[in-house]
Structures are given as C-alpha cells and as structure tokens.
Motif scaffolding. Structure first.
Motif, PDB file in Angstrom:
ATOM      1  N   ASN A 266       2.954  18.038   0.262  1.00 41.85           N
ATOM      2  CA  ASN A 266       1.737  17.679  -0.462  1.00 41.85           C
ATOM      3  C   ASN A 266       1.197  16.205  -0.291  1.00 41.85           C
ATOM      4  OD1 ASN A 266       1.762  20.216  -2.398  1.00 41.85           O
ATOM      5  ND2 ASN A 266       3.696  19.618  -2.441  1.00 41.85           N
ATOM      6  N   SER A 267       2.103  15.278   0.152  1.00 39.22           N
ATOM      7  CA  SER A 267       1.560  13.921   0.222  1.00 39.22           C
ATOM      8  C   SER A 267       2.391  13.174   1.132  1.00 39.22           C
ATOM      9  CB  SER A 267       1.994  13.167  -1.218  1.00 39.22           C
ATOM     10  OG  SER A 267       3.153  13.190  -1.382  1.00 39.22           O
ATOM     11  N   GLY A 268       1.866  11.955   1.342  1.00 37.74           N
ATOM     12  CA  GLY A 268       2.794  11.112   2.298  1.00 37.74           C
ATOM     13  C   GLY A 268       4.201  10.701   1.992  1.00 37.74           C
TER      14      GLY A 268
ATOM     15  N   ALA B 145       6.159  13.459   2.761  1.00 33.25           N
ATOM     16  CA  ALA B 145       6.364  13.660   4.214  1.00 33.25           C
ATOM     17  C   ALA B 145       7.627  12.690   4.819  1.00 33.25           C
ATOM     18  CB  ALA B 145       5.268  13.373   4.884  1.00 33.25           C
TER      19      ALA B 145
ATOM     20  N   ILE C 186       0.558   7.947   8.035  1.00 32.30           N
ATOM     21  CA  ILE C 186      -0.046   8.402   6.969  1.00 32.30           C
ATOM     22  C   ILE C 186      -1.185   7.655   6.705  1.00 32.30           C
ATOM     23  CG2 ILE C 186       0.518   8.523   4.402  1.00 32.30           C
ATOM     24  CD1 ILE C 186       3.263   8.589   4.991  1.00 32.30           C
TER      25      ILE C 186
ATOM     26  N   CYS D 245       4.788  11.478  10.451  1.00 32.65           N
ATOM     27  CA  CYS D 245       4.542  11.834   9.270  1.00 32.65           C
ATOM     28  C   CYS D 245       3.315  11.570   9.022  1.00 32.65           C
ATOM     29  CB  CYS D 245       5.338  10.997   8.246  1.00 32.65           C
ATOM     30  SG  CYS D 245       7.227  11.067   8.382  1.00 32.65           S
TER      31      CYS D 245
ATOM     32  N   ALA E 161      -0.641  12.314   6.493  1.00 38.39           N
ATOM     33  CA  ALA E 161      -1.093  12.651   5.111  1.00 38.39           C
ATOM     34  C   ALA E 161      -2.577  12.209   5.150  1.00 38.39           C
ATOM     35  CB  ALA E 161      -0.238  12.170   3.968  1.00 38.39           C
ATOM     36  N   LYS E 162      -2.912  11.636   3.880  1.00 39.64           N
ATOM     37  CA  LYS E 162      -4.119  10.811   3.796  1.00 39.64           C
ATOM     38  C   LYS E 162      -5.249  11.789   4.264  1.00 39.64           C
ATOM     39  CE  LYS E 162      -2.246   6.370   2.181  1.00 39.64           C
ATOM     40  NZ  LYS E 162      -2.753   6.518   0.766  1.00 39.64           N
TER      41      LYS E 162
ATOM     42  N   PRO F 252      -5.233  17.092  -0.962  1.00 45.03           N
ATOM     43  CA  PRO F 252      -3.965  16.734  -0.925  1.00 45.03           C
ATOM     44  C   PRO F 252      -3.285  17.518  -0.194  1.00 45.03           C
ATOM     45  CG  PRO F 252      -4.286  17.875  -2.957  1.00 45.03           C
ATOM     46  CD  PRO F 252      -5.687  18.010  -2.254  1.00 45.03           C
TER      47      PRO F 252
ATOM     48  N   GLY G 203       0.305  16.720   3.183  1.00 45.33           N
ATOM     49  CA  GLY G 203       0.717  15.774   4.059  1.00 45.33           C
ATOM     50  C   GLY G 203       1.944  16.802   4.970  1.00 45.33           C
TER      51      GLY G 203
END
Length: 415
Positions: free
Chosen positions: A126-128, A131, A241, A265, A267-268, A275, A277
């Motif tokens: 779901n997010s950095g 990750a 990220i 890794c 995300a963002k 959202p 990652g």
C-alpha cells in the motif's frame, strides 16, 4: 421567568451550533492527528493538472506533486478513466495472493517488461514504508543473515522497520528500541563500504538521496557499492520510492547509473495519485516468502484492483508520452532560470527534481514568500537551507518560464 427561559434556550442553541457546526478547518486541527506544529492548512476543494484550488477558487501551482506522487498531475484523464472502468467491475475481493485479478496481473506483467530480467516478480503493498519493510524481510529470508546497512541522511518511511534504517537520529530516538543490527554508513564514502561483510543481509540505499537535498552519487559510488555487495553476498536494495516513474529523466533512477539492484522498492508516483507500492525481485527470491513460513509476507489491501488499474494507466502514459526524457529538459530549464540569482548558493538537480539551496537563509524564508504568490514548494527533511521543486512531469516550458519569473521576484525580496 419567560425571558430567562428564552435566554437559556438561546444559549444552549448557540452552544450546540458551536459544537456541531464546525468548519472543515476547525475539524482538521481538532480531530485529525497533526505531524507538525504548524501545518500549511490550505483547504483544497479541487485540483487539475498542475493546479490546486481552495474554497475561494484561488489557484495555486503545485511544485511538489504531493512529494513526487502526482507525476502526471492531478486528475489525469487516462488515470481517472481507468479508475472509473475498474470501479464498475469490482473493488476489494480477498486478501492479497489468493484470487487472480486482472489489474494486478496486467500491472505485474508491464513492470516485468520494463525492468531487467532479475526484477521479474512483484509483491504489491500500500505504501513506500510497507515496500521497505517487505524488502527487509525478504533479504533476511534469502540470506539467513540479520545485519542491515543503510546510509546517513536517508529517508525510507515511518513504520518501525523503515524508521530503523532511517539516517537521522533526531527522528528515531523517541521510538527506540528499534530493529537491532543496523549499521549506518556515509553516502558517497567508498571507504565505508568495507563495513559491508558476510554478516550483512542487505544494503538499502536511495540511488539519489532525496530528503538530504538531492545528493547525487559521485565517483562511481553506486558501482562500488554494487561490487561490494556481490563480493559479500549481500542483497542490494534500491529505494526508488521518490525517484521512480520518470522523475529523474529515466523511467527508474538505477537506469542512469547502470547498476541493477537485487530488490527494487517503489511507491508514490506508481499509482498516479492512488495509494500503492511494491517491492520487486526475482521469482526465485520471492518464492522464499511462500514457505517456512507460509504467508511469509501478507497484506489485506496491497494490490487493490482500483489502485493497480490506476498504476497501469499511469505507467503506460508516462512511457507513451515520453515524460522521462521531457523531465530532463524541463528540469534543466528551471535550473538555468534560477542558478544565477544572488540568493541562490547552488542547485542540485536530477531530471525534474531540484534542490534550490540558499545563501545564508533558512528555506522557510523563501517558502513563505512563495506561498503568498500561490506557489507550493516545500523543505527537505534533512537540509533546511534548500527547498524542493518537483512539479508534475506534464508541466509545460511556458509554465516553467512564468513560474521562474515569480520565484525570481520572491527571491529578490529576501533581505
């Protein structure tokens, strides 16, 4: 008696209204947990492209992109169309990994197509921060080792695992004890790489240090790091990220330096504003999370189908519109327009990500002036003398010229 009764009723009514008819701003400060003593507190009602609008329809220019999230700007039609199309089919179905879901499958295949052969298997989160945590677990599982090496002035997120390897003691001390066996090295110091040994499970590094103020690798540092990891059997983890998905002038930053990590890794910007990652490695490595124990890593909402649909649309658009190559040209234009200003000490830049470092001034001096002129920039966590310029990659050269003029006038007024 009647007048007193009416006065009491009126007073009770006013109290009720005051308590229950709060403005969004009052609710924000009263009921939303704050992360800083003085948040910006802009009340944004809608956004489009590079522009944000408040409740008075005042137009602001977003030069931060939600900290490198909105690389395609706000409400890009291809992303919103993909979201709408997926919403009409299904949203959450089952925890990660049990059901075959077309948005996940298509996104994983596209990532495999654009990444090197050893980065062919994706775990969606779901997010950095998630990750990073997943990558740390994977490295320990693959190597059977415990030691983790990271770098000073690096930022990797706010969860306990990510915080443990964050390179700033002030942000960590209040939450100790954190993960054990963490070693911090100095970025760009090749001598420090000798501390990577056969006890080291992994080395986590931002190929370009973001929150330190856009610190670029020097003297083939990443190549030397990769070589040392290969010698010791330690896994190399790249945290892209903040830099991934076209920000640096390449689709991914590692492509600029010809060093391929063992784990990547992301995300963002991955979700085009939604959202999501991921940590990505080889199929062989990822299989280690399948047994001993089963469910070696698990998430409920990771790889949410709507987020995956948005991410696939975003990735395809970034590639089709050749935005990475444009990022380099547009970033250079910003740099050329601002570098010779007498208040500017230096500009460190990669693609369309700039750290404008000032002479003898805290960056907040400029940031506060810029917000008055409706330009949104922000400081770096670990370099308070510089402010960040990282607008959506879709920004035009004409807009850059106009924005540069406004920034120049603001810098002129700093005393």
């Amino acid at each position: 008696m009647n007048n007193l009764f009416i006065k009491n009723i009126y007073g009770a009514f006013r109290f009720f209204v005051k308590k229950h008819m709060l403005t969004n701003r009052q609710i924000f400060f009263e009921h939303i947990a704050q992360t800083t003593p003085e948040p910006m507190g802009l009340e944004i009602t809608h956004a489009k492209g590079i522009y944000l609008y408040d409740k008075n329809n005042t137009e602001y220019i977003d030069l931060v992109s939600g900290v490198s999230v909105s690389n395609l700007g706000h409400l890009h039609p291809k992303v919103t169309s993909a979201i709408t199309e997926q919403l009409e089919k299904y949203m959450h179905l089952m925890v990660y990994g049990d059901f075959i879901q077309a948005p996940q499958v298509k996104l994983a295949k596209k990532l495999s197509d654009v990444l090197p052969d050893n980065l062919n298997c994706t775990y969606f989160v779901n997010s950095g921060s998630e990750a990073i945590d997943g990558a740390l677990k994977l490295a320990k599982r693959c190597t059977g080792r415990r030691e983790i090496i990271a770098f000073k002035n690096a930022y990797h997120g706010g969860t306990h695992g990510a915080l443990s390897i964050l390179g700033n003691e002030e942000m960590k001390n209040a939450f100790r004890p954190l993960l054990p066996d963490i070693r911090q090295l100095r970025y760009n110091n090749i001598k420090d790489l000798e501390q990577i040994t056969e006890k080291t499970a992994c080395v986590v590094v931002e190929p370009i240090q973001a929150e330190a103020g856009i610190i670029l690798p020097e003297n083939n540092f990443l190549e030397a790091l990769n070589k040392r990891c290969k010698e010791t059997g330690s896994l190399l983890i790249f945290d892209e990220i903040q830099m991934g998905f076209g920000r640096t002038g390449e689709l991914f930053a590692f492509q600029k330096y010809n060093v391929t990590p063992d784990i990547l890794c992301l995300a963002k910007a991955m979700g085009g504003g939604m959202p999501i990652g991921a940590f990505i490695s080889s199929k062989e490595n990822m299989s280690k999370l399948t047994y001993n124990p089963m469910l070696g890593h698990i998430t409920t909402f990771g790889g949410h189908p709507v987020c995956c649909a948005a991410a696939l649309a975003s990735l395809n658009t970034i590639i089709e519109e050749k935005l990475p190559a444009q990022a380099e040209k547009k970033g250079k234009l910003f740099e050329e327009n601002l570098i010779n200003h007498p208040q500017v000490k230096t500009i460190r830049r990669v693609g369309l990500m700039l750290a404008v470092e000032l002479k003898n001034h805290d960056s907040m001096d400029a940031i506060n002036l810029l917000i008055k002129d409706k330009l949104i920039v922000d400081p770096f966590l670990f370099n308070m003398n510089a402010f960040r310029i990282a607008p959506p990659l879709i920004i035009t050269e004409k807009e850059i010229e106009q924005i540069s003029e406004t920034i120049t006038k603001c810098l002129d007024s700093i005393s």
